[in-house]
Write a protein that holds these residues in place. Structure first.
Motif, PDB file in Angstrom:
ATOM      1  N   GLU A 171      53.250  -6.300 -16.962  1.00  0.00           N
ATOM      2  CA  GLU A 171      53.487  -5.437 -18.115  1.00  0.00           C
ATOM      3  C   GLU A 171      53.150  -6.174 -19.417  1.00  0.00           C
ATOM      4  O   GLU A 171      52.477  -5.638 -20.299  1.00  0.00           O
ATOM      5  N   ILE A 172      53.616  -7.413 -19.536  1.00  0.00           N
ATOM      6  CA  ILE A 172      53.342  -8.213 -20.735  1.00  0.00           C
ATOM      7  C   ILE A 172      51.838  -8.454 -20.859  1.00  0.00           C
ATOM      8  O   ILE A 172      51.248  -8.267 -21.923  1.00  0.00           O
ATOM      9  N   ARG A 173      51.206  -8.863 -19.775  1.00  0.00           N
ATOM     10  CA  ARG A 173      49.768  -9.153 -19.785  1.00  0.00           C
ATOM     11  C   ARG A 173      48.983  -7.915 -20.204  1.00  0.00           C
ATOM     12  O   ARG A 173      48.084  -7.982 -21.045  1.00  0.00           O
ATOM     13  N   GLY A 174      49.305  -6.765 -19.634  1.00  0.00           N
ATOM     14  CA  GLY A 174      48.631  -5.522 -19.998  1.00  0.00           C
ATOM     15  C   GLY A 174      48.806  -5.192 -21.468  1.00  0.00           C
ATOM     16  O   GLY A 174      47.862  -4.783 -22.150  1.00  0.00           O
ATOM     17  N   SER A 175      50.014  -5.408 -21.983  1.00  0.00           N
ATOM     18  CA  SER A 175      50.286  -5.159 -23.397  1.00  0.00           C
ATOM     19  C   SER A 175      49.482  -6.101 -24.279  1.00  0.00           C
ATOM     20  O   SER A 175      48.943  -5.697 -25.310  1.00  0.00           O
ATOM     21  N   LEU A 176      49.370  -7.361 -23.881  1.00  0.00           N
ATOM     22  CA  LEU A 176      48.622  -8.335 -24.675  1.00  0.00           C
ATOM     23  C   LEU A 176      47.137  -7.989 -24.707  1.00  0.00           C
ATOM     24  O   LEU A 176      46.479  -8.140 -25.733  1.00  0.00           O
ATOM     25  N   LEU A 177      46.610  -7.519 -23.595  1.00  0.00           N
ATOM     26  CA  LEU A 177      45.199  -7.161 -23.552  1.00  0.00           C
ATOM     27  C   LEU A 177      44.920  -5.883 -24.341  1.00  0.00           C
ATOM     28  O   LEU A 177      43.866  -5.729 -24.931  1.00  0.00           O
ATOM     29  N   GLU A 178      45.886  -4.977 -24.347  1.00  0.00           N
ATOM     30  CA  GLU A 178      45.702  -3.701 -25.046  1.00  0.00           C
ATOM     31  C   GLU A 178      45.951  -3.819 -26.547  1.00  0.00           C
ATOM     32  O   GLU A 178      45.243  -3.233 -27.357  1.00  0.00           O
ATOM     33  N   ASN A 179      46.971  -4.553 -26.931  1.00  0.00           N
ATOM     34  CA  ASN A 179      47.386  -4.663 -28.335  1.00  0.00           C
ATOM     35  C   ASN A 179      47.242  -6.096 -28.786  1.00  0.00           C
ATOM     36  O   ASN A 179      48.195  -6.848 -28.819  1.00  0.00           O
TER      37      ASN A 179
END
Length: 158
Positions: free
Chosen positions: A134-142
């Motif tokens: 979840e954190i990784r996905g958020s970092l890549l998106e935002n």
């Protein structure tokens, strides 16, 4: 009160994902910083008016905080996470090879996403499981840094 400073390749949301930010705390946002001086200014603007605040800082944020505090006459509590006074391998000290950081800077000019993806995948302390995904996905998106800000952060760490 605590001032939270995130690291290179991350965003202010990384602290919120960990559910550690209390009401009244201040979370740094480096998104608009496009130079080394601008990164320093973000830290100064957050810390200077809060001389009694505790600081929790990760990687680039920690290095910036250590630099800031080294220039002040007062002492502030500082918790560093994944930080070192020298990010690159100089004079045989532990750290990333300078050629790796230089390659990251060059690759940023073409495309930020693969550089960020590779960086996140290489974090030695990257946890596994649903929360990390979840954190990784958020970092890549935002992204927490503009392309110029990401390059400035790497130049600073170099």
């Amino acid at each position: 009160m605590t001032v939270w400073l995130h690291g290179w390749g991350t965003t202010p949301a990384v602290w919120r994902h960990l559910d550690c930010v209390a009401p009244g705390d201040v979370v740094a946002d480096f998104a608009a910083a496009a130079s080394v001086d601008a990164l320093r200014d973000v830290v100064t603007q957050l810390l200077l008016p809060r001389p009694r605040a505790s600081i929790v800082a990760w990687s680039l944020g920690a290095t910036l905080a250590m630099e800031h505090l080294s220039q002040r006459a007062h002492v502030q509590p500082l918790t560093v996470i994944g930080a070192t006074p020298c990010f690159c391998n100089l004079d045989g000290n532990p750290g990333w090879p300078i050629r790796t950081v230089d390659r990251m800077i060059r690759r940023l000019e073409r495309d930020y996403t693969p550089v960020l993806t590779d960086f996140l995948d290489q974090l030695p302390s990257a946890p596994q499981g649903a929360l990390w995904q979840e954190i990784r996905g958020s970092l890549l998106e935002n992204r927490g840094f503009s392309k110029a800000g990401a390059a400035a952060g790497l130049h600073y760490l170099r």
